[in-house]
Design an enzyme around this catalytic site. Structure first.
Site, mmCIF file in Angstrom:
data_model
loop_
_atom_site.group_PDB
_atom_site.id
_atom_site.type_symbol
_atom_site.label_atom_id
_atom_site.label_comp_id
_atom_site.label_asym_id
_atom_site.label_seq_id
_atom_site.Cartn_x
_atom_site.Cartn_y
_atom_site.Cartn_z
ATOM 1 N N LYS A 137 21.038 -46.924 -26.961
ATOM 2 C CA LYS A 137 20.036 -45.764 -26.960
ATOM 3 C C LYS A 137 20.451 -44.657 -26.010
ATOM 4 O O LYS A 137 20.563 -44.929 -24.931
ATOM 5 C CB LYS A 137 18.823 -46.409 -26.499
ATOM 6 C CG LYS A 137 17.653 -45.492 -26.995
ATOM 7 C CD LYS A 137 16.163 -45.445 -26.033
ATOM 8 C CE LYS A 137 16.257 -44.503 -24.980
ATOM 9 N NZ LYS A 137 16.533 -43.175 -24.971
ATOM 10 N N THR A 192 16.484 -44.231 -10.832
ATOM 11 C CA THR A 192 16.137 -45.392 -9.970
ATOM 12 C C THR A 192 14.734 -45.658 -10.467
ATOM 13 O O THR A 192 14.410 -47.155 -10.597
ATOM 14 C CB THR A 192 16.032 -45.169 -8.470
ATOM 15 O OG1 THR A 192 17.596 -44.881 -8.258
ATOM 16 C CG2 THR A 192 15.734 -46.390 -7.657
ATOM 17 N N GLY A 195 14.971 -47.346 -13.708
ATOM 18 C CA GLY A 195 15.852 -48.533 -13.425
ATOM 19 C C GLY A 195 14.959 -49.879 -13.143
ATOM 20 O O GLY A 195 15.584 -50.976 -13.552
ATOM 21 N N GLU A 212 22.970 -48.607 -13.181
ATOM 22 C CA GLU A 212 23.711 -47.548 -12.387
ATOM 23 C C GLU A 212 22.575 -46.410 -12.219
ATOM 24 O O GLU A 212 21.961 -45.617 -13.250
ATOM 25 C CB GLU A 212 24.742 -46.890 -13.491
ATOM 26 C CG GLU A 212 25.911 -47.734 -13.830
ATOM 27 C CD GLU A 212 26.744 -48.172 -12.317
ATOM 28 O OE1 GLU A 212 26.612 -47.180 -11.682
ATOM 29 O OE2 GLU A 212 27.139 -49.020 -12.281
ATOM 30 N N CYS A 246 25.250 -38.182 -11.037
ATOM 31 C CA CYS A 246 24.692 -38.938 -10.076
ATOM 32 C C CYS A 246 25.411 -39.359 -8.631
ATOM 33 O O CYS A 246 24.419 -39.411 -7.481
ATOM 34 C CB CYS A 246 24.663 -40.540 -10.921
ATOM 35 S SG CYS A 246 26.435 -40.800 -11.265
ATOM 36 N N GLU A 342 16.555 -37.020 -4.870
ATOM 37 C CA GLU A 342 17.858 -36.746 -5.793
ATOM 38 C C GLU A 342 17.176 -35.338 -6.613
ATOM 39 O O GLU A 342 16.042 -35.564 -7.246
ATOM 40 C CB GLU A 342 18.156 -37.681 -6.652
ATOM 41 C CG GLU A 342 19.150 -37.356 -7.567
ATOM 42 C CD GLU A 342 19.612 -38.414 -8.523
ATOM 43 O OE1 GLU A 342 18.402 -39.001 -9.251
ATOM 44 O OE2 GLU A 342 20.660 -38.796 -8.710
HETATM 45 P P1 NAD Z 1 16.025 -41.394 -16.984
HETATM 46 O O1 NAD Z 1 15.898 -42.452 -16.185
HETATM 47 O O2 NAD Z 1 14.760 -40.621 -17.028
HETATM 48 O O3 NAD Z 1 16.379 -41.889 -18.346
HETATM 49 C C1 NAD Z 1 17.530 -42.511 -18.661
HETATM 50 C C2 NAD Z 1 17.445 -43.349 -20.029
HETATM 51 O O4 NAD Z 1 16.504 -44.240 -20.069
HETATM 52 C C3 NAD Z 1 17.219 -42.187 -21.265
HETATM 53 O O5 NAD Z 1 17.884 -42.708 -22.303
HETATM 54 C C4 NAD Z 1 15.569 -42.592 -21.364
HETATM 55 O O6 NAD Z 1 15.171 -42.375 -22.706
HETATM 56 C C5 NAD Z 1 15.619 -43.926 -20.914
HETATM 57 N N1 NAD Z 1 14.361 -44.431 -20.400
HETATM 58 C C6 NAD Z 1 13.197 -43.500 -20.109
HETATM 59 N N2 NAD Z 1 12.148 -44.359 -19.715
HETATM 60 C C7 NAD Z 1 12.358 -45.757 -20.187
HETATM 61 C C8 NAD Z 1 11.483 -46.797 -20.105
HETATM 62 N N3 NAD Z 1 10.223 -46.728 -19.669
HETATM 63 N N4 NAD Z 1 12.238 -47.920 -20.868
HETATM 64 C C9 NAD Z 1 13.575 -47.753 -21.155
HETATM 65 N N5 NAD Z 1 14.051 -46.546 -21.173
HETATM 66 C C10 NAD Z 1 13.686 -45.491 -20.820
HETATM 67 O O7 NAD Z 1 17.190 -40.584 -16.480
HETATM 68 P P2 NAD Z 1 17.656 -39.025 -16.862
HETATM 69 O O8 NAD Z 1 16.799 -38.068 -16.327
HETATM 70 O O9 NAD Z 1 17.782 -39.271 -17.964
HETATM 71 O O10 NAD Z 1 19.071 -39.149 -15.850
HETATM 72 C C11 NAD Z 1 19.269 -38.597 -14.630
HETATM 73 C C12 NAD Z 1 19.272 -39.909 -13.830
HETATM 74 O O11 NAD Z 1 20.336 -40.777 -13.837
HETATM 75 C C13 NAD Z 1 19.534 -39.340 -12.207
HETATM 76 O O12 NAD Z 1 18.687 -40.351 -11.496
HETATM 77 C C14 NAD Z 1 21.176 -40.029 -12.003
HETATM 78 O O13 NAD Z 1 21.417 -39.912 -10.793
HETATM 79 C C15 NAD Z 1 21.274 -40.982 -12.874
HETATM 80 N N6 NAD Z 1 22.749 -41.386 -13.325
HETATM 81 C C16 NAD Z 1 23.333 -42.438 -12.791
HETATM 82 C C17 NAD Z 1 24.506 -42.756 -13.051
HETATM 83 C C18 NAD Z 1 25.361 -43.762 -12.408
HETATM 84 O O14 NAD Z 1 26.479 -43.978 -12.742
HETATM 85 N N7 NAD Z 1 24.912 -44.232 -11.250
HETATM 86 C C19 NAD Z 1 25.100 -41.786 -13.977
HETATM 87 C C20 NAD Z 1 24.530 -40.677 -14.588
HETATM 88 C C21 NAD Z 1 23.312 -40.374 -14.273
#
Ligand code: NAD
Length: 438
Positions: A137, A192, A195, A212, A246, A342
């Site tokens: 997804k 997070t 996550g 991650e 990230c 962040e």
């Molecule tokens: P996000 O957590 O909002 O979304 C990430 C994914 O999760 C998207 O596909 C979203 O549709 C999905 N999602 C959102 N709510 C959900 C739920 N309730 N259940 C299941 N899936 C759900 O994050 P974002 O804003 O898209 O990305 C930015 C974040 O990602 C930052 O915190 C960044 O640090 C992190 N990030 C981490 C890494 C790493 O390798 N550690 C790499 C890239 C980004």
């Protein structure tokens, strides 16, 4: 439907019977096709995310290709071990004991929007090398390259059902995938906060899970560092990919002797960055991914100001488009929201330090622990410092330098488990113990 298809394909199909050497060949073919389509994939990434075509091509696409090829090699090298058993209550028996690694099964992969294709490949490569099937997804803001990857996987020769791409909203498609009882493993890249939701959902069915997550990574400039190298390095560490990284070096700690000059140099570099349309080859920084992200980043800068931060450079949002000026904030402290949280944009907070113990304390004073960089030419000092930094990656005289050979992941609230390196194989396999009384 996607999970059922992935299950059926995993349990009973040409894929489930495929030899490791064939999986290796397919991954190479997949990587070759991505390479052949690199330009159009980079343009799609630019249109979807806003990043420049140049960055998408040189970083996202190239790292993805390298990693797919790296994991292709592992397909034929997944090993268990043989053991000598001495079971006490069957004294006369002779045993043949061994372990084997088996594919974990149906993998649910949910990714963020900042490196859409690359993050997907960090999950696809080990899943496909080990013989799993995948439901992917992509983020709602950036689904295009994931869909194209699905087409290229079919073209490479993957049987239908091995890779299933389901775009959709997080609380809808994402939540359905993360709570699905027939998914064997979840692998998530994102914030997070989400996550933690996914971790909780996974535990309901004991679904294996790797996370991650976010970061607030320190860039540490020691007293002896080359100031010019450190200034350019610290600027790249935060401004690369509009700061939507990230492990971006978003907290800068500089020895007090170098502090004022270094902040001035980084501000000068920030002011020289050419901001614009990512399709223009001369553009160095594109827009934020969305209006919401632009507002969020700008909101953090305003909040920092209200808490007493001074803007050394930048600070503004502008349009048309979702642009942010690369920004450096000073006069902040460890308790400021802009230091603790962040921001995920091109915003650097800079603080001076006087000695190593102090900078270790400040660098580790964060709920996150994803990356850190140290800028110095004093090898002994650097070697003594590395074990004291609580983060999954430490870079020396570079930042966000990623390679397939090195595991990547977080300490503390930056995540669970590792991607890349051979370490990721254990997250896509189950370990089975076999003991035969022969
Ligand atoms: P996000 O957590 O909002 O979304 C990430 C994914 O999760 C998207 O596909 C979203 O549709 C999905 N999602 C959102 N709510 C959900 C739920 N309730 N259940 C299941 N899936 C759900 O994050 P974002 O804003 O898209 O990305 C930015 C974040 O990602 C930052 O915190 C960044 O640090 C992190 N990030 C981490 C890494 C790493 O390798 N550690 C790499 C890239 C980004």
């Amino acid at each position: 439907l996607a999970v059922a298809t992935a299950r059926q394909t995993f349990e009973n199909s040409a894929w489930s019977r495929m030899k490791p050497v064939e999986r290796e060949r397919l991954l190479w073919r997949f990587a070759d096709l991505i390479e052949a389509n690199a330009q159009s994939l980079a343009e799609l990434e630019c249109l979807d995310n806003g990043k420049t075509v140049a960055v998408a091509g040189a970083v996202d696409i190239q790292l993805a290709i390298n990693f797919l090829r790296y994991m292709a090699g592992w397909a034929t090298k997944i090993e268990g071990s043989t053991v000598e058993a001495s079971v006490p209550f069957i004294p006369d028996a002779q045993f043949h004991g061994y372990t084997r690694r088996e594919p974990v099964g149906v993998v649910g992969a949910i990714v963020a929007w900042n490196f859409p294709l690359l993050l997907a490949c960090w999950k696809l490569a080990p899943a496909l090398a080990t013989g799993c099937t995948v439901v992917l997804k992509p983020a709602e803001d950036t689904p295009l390259t994931a869909l194209r990857l699905g087409e290229l996987a079919l073209e490479a020769g993957y049987p239908p059902g091995v890779l299933n791409v389901v775009p959709g909203l997080g609380h809808d498609a994402g939540a359905a995938l993360s709570s699905h009882p027939d998914v064997d493993k979840l692998t998530f890249t994102g914030s997070t906060g989400v996550g933690k939701l996914i971790g909780k959902a996974a535990m309901e069915h004991m679904t294996r899970v790797t996370l991650e997550l976010g970061g607030k990574s320190p860039t540490i400039v020691l007293e002896d560092a080359d100031p010019q190298v450190a200034a350019q390095g610290a600027a790249n560490a935060i401004f690369f990919n509009q700061g939507q990284v990230c492990c971006a070096g978003s907290r800068l700690y500089v020895h007090r002797k170098l502090f004022d000059n270094l902040v001035a140099d980084i501000s000068g570099i920030a002011e020289g960055i050419k901001i614009g349309n990512g399709l223009d080859p001369l553009t160095e920084m594109g827009p934020m991914v969305s209006s919401a992200q632009q507002k969020r980043v700008h909101g953090y800068i305003e909040q920092g100001r209200s808490e007493g931060a001074q803007v050394a450079t930048g600070g503004d949002a502008f349009g048309p488009g979702f642009f942010m000026k690369p920004t450096v904030l000073v006069d902040v402290n460890q308790q400021s929201s802009v230091v603790r949280e962040e921001i995920f944009g091109p915003v650097l907070v800079a603080m001076p330090f006087d000695n190593i113990d102090e900078v270790v304390r400040m660098a580790n004073d964060s709920p996150y622990g994803l990356g850190a960089s140290i800028w110095s030419n004093n090898l002994s000092e650097v070697h003594r410092l590395i074990p004291r930094i609580k983060s999954g990656s430490v870079w020396v005289n570079c930042h966000t330098a990623l390679d397939p050979t090195l595991p990547f992941g977080g300490f503390k609230q930056s995540g669970l488990g590792r991607e890349m390196g051979s370490a990721c194989i254990e997250h896509y396999t189950e370990l089975k113990s076999v003991l035969m009384n022969v």
